[in-house]
Motif scaffolding. Structure first.
Motif, short mmCIF file in Angstrom:
data_model
loop_
_atom_site.label_atom_id
_atom_site.label_comp_id
_atom_site.label_asym_id
_atom_site.label_seq_id
_atom_site.Cartn_x
_atom_site.Cartn_y
_atom_site.Cartn_z
N PHE A 12 0.86 -1.19 0.00
CA PHE A 12 0.00 0.00 0.00
C PHE A 12 0.89 1.22 0.00
O PHE A 12 1.62 1.48 0.95
CB PHE A 12 -0.92 0.00 1.22
CG PHE A 12 -1.82 1.20 1.34
CD1 PHE A 12 -2.39 1.80 0.22
CD2 PHE A 12 -2.11 1.73 2.58
CE1 PHE A 12 -3.23 2.90 0.34
CE2 PHE A 12 -2.95 2.83 2.71
CZ PHE A 12 -3.51 3.42 1.60
N GLU A 13 0.84 1.98 -1.08
CA GLU A 13 1.65 3.18 -1.23
C GLU A 13 0.88 4.37 -0.68
O GLU A 13 0.48 5.28 -1.41
CB GLU A 13 2.07 3.33 -2.70
CG GLU A 13 2.94 2.14 -3.12
CD GLU A 13 3.33 2.14 -4.59
OE1 GLU A 13 2.73 2.88 -5.39
OE2 GLU A 13 4.25 1.37 -4.92
N GLN A 14 0.70 4.34 0.63
CA GLN A 14 -0.12 5.32 1.34
C GLN A 14 0.35 6.75 1.13
O GLN A 14 -0.44 7.64 0.78
CB GLN A 14 -0.13 4.96 2.83
CG GLN A 14 -0.87 5.93 3.70
CD GLN A 14 -0.87 5.48 5.15
OE1 GLN A 14 -1.90 5.15 5.67
NE2 GLN A 14 0.29 5.45 5.80
N GLN A 15 1.64 6.98 1.33
CA GLN A 15 2.18 8.34 1.22
C GLN A 15 2.00 8.90 -0.19
O GLN A 15 1.57 10.03 -0.37
CB GLN A 15 3.66 8.37 1.62
CG GLN A 15 4.21 9.76 1.79
CD GLN A 15 3.52 10.53 2.90
OE1 GLN A 15 3.17 10.00 3.94
NE2 GLN A 15 3.29 11.81 2.67
N ASP A 16 2.29 8.07 -1.19
CA ASP A 16 2.12 8.49 -2.58
C ASP A 16 0.67 8.82 -2.88
O ASP A 16 0.35 9.83 -3.52
CB ASP A 16 2.63 7.38 -3.51
CG ASP A 16 2.44 7.74 -4.97
OD1 ASP A 16 3.04 8.75 -5.43
OD2 ASP A 16 1.69 7.03 -5.67
N GLU A 113 -3.20 -4.86 4.91
CA GLU A 113 -2.41 -3.65 5.18
C GLU A 113 -3.33 -2.46 5.47
O GLU A 113 -3.05 -1.66 6.36
CB GLU A 113 -1.50 -3.35 3.98
CG GLU A 113 -0.50 -2.26 4.21
CD GLU A 113 0.64 -2.63 5.15
OE1 GLU A 113 1.42 -1.74 5.48
OE2 GLU A 113 0.76 -3.80 5.55
N LEU A 114 -4.42 -2.35 4.73
CA LEU A 114 -5.38 -1.27 4.97
C LEU A 114 -5.92 -1.35 6.39
O LEU A 114 -5.99 -0.35 7.10
CB LEU A 114 -6.54 -1.36 3.98
CG LEU A 114 -6.22 -1.01 2.53
CD1 LEU A 114 -7.41 -1.35 1.64
CD2 LEU A 114 -5.83 0.45 2.38
N ARG A 120 -10.39 2.10 6.12
CA ARG A 120 -11.60 1.33 5.78
C ARG A 120 -11.71 0.02 6.56
O ARG A 120 -11.36 -1.03 6.06
CB ARG A 120 -11.66 1.07 4.29
CG ARG A 120 -11.66 2.36 3.48
CD ARG A 120 -12.11 2.17 2.08
NE ARG A 120 -13.38 1.48 2.01
CZ ARG A 120 -14.57 2.04 2.18
NH1 ARG A 120 -14.65 3.30 2.45
NH2 ARG A 120 -15.66 1.33 2.06
N GLY A 121 -12.25 0.09 7.72
CA GLY A 121 -12.39 -1.08 8.56
C GLY A 121 -13.33 -2.14 8.03
O GLY A 121 -13.41 -3.23 8.57
#
Length: 124
Positions: A12-16, A113-114, A120-121
């Motif tokens: 998961f490229e969260q920062q991007d 990972e989310l 999003r639970g």
């Protein structure tokens, strides 16, 4: 022109994702939800196209799924589906079933990972 291996991307490229969306977490959540809602259907379409030996359908389905994965930061998922897209573009489906298995595993890891990061639970 070979696509990069999946292990060069993050699950998961969260920062991007947040940078591309100017920090709008709600919009990022929406992009993630759209991808996840269509992921199972996309996998089923790919599975059917692979089973029927239709490389054109595999290519088109993989292309669409790649775009959706990229739009929500699912980096490794996108990398795997991109490899499937490249394979089918050349008219070959040799190894496609293995890539499909890898794709399903990456989607599962993306969901995990989310949840781990508090996104999003409801994506179990």
């Amino acid at each position: 022109d070979q696509p990069p291996p999946a292990d060069e991307a993050q699950v998961f490229e969260q920062q991007d994702l947040l940078e591309r969306l100017d920090g709008d977490r709600e919009l990022a959540d929406s992009a993630i939800a759209i991808f996840l809602e269509g992921a199972d259907e996309g996998v089923q379409e790919l599975k059917a196209a692979i089973a029927s030996g239709n490389s054109t359908s595999v290519h088109l389905s993989a292309h669409g799924m790649k775009g959706a994965a990229l739009s929500c930061g699912a980096g490794r998922t996108a990398a795997v589906v991109r490899r499937l897209e490249f394979l089918a573009k050349d008219g070959s489906l040799v190894g496609a079933a293995q890539l499909l298995d890898e794709l399903q595993q990456e989607i599962k890891l993306f969901k995990q990972e989310l949840q781990k990061l508090g996104w999003r639970g409801d994506v179990g």
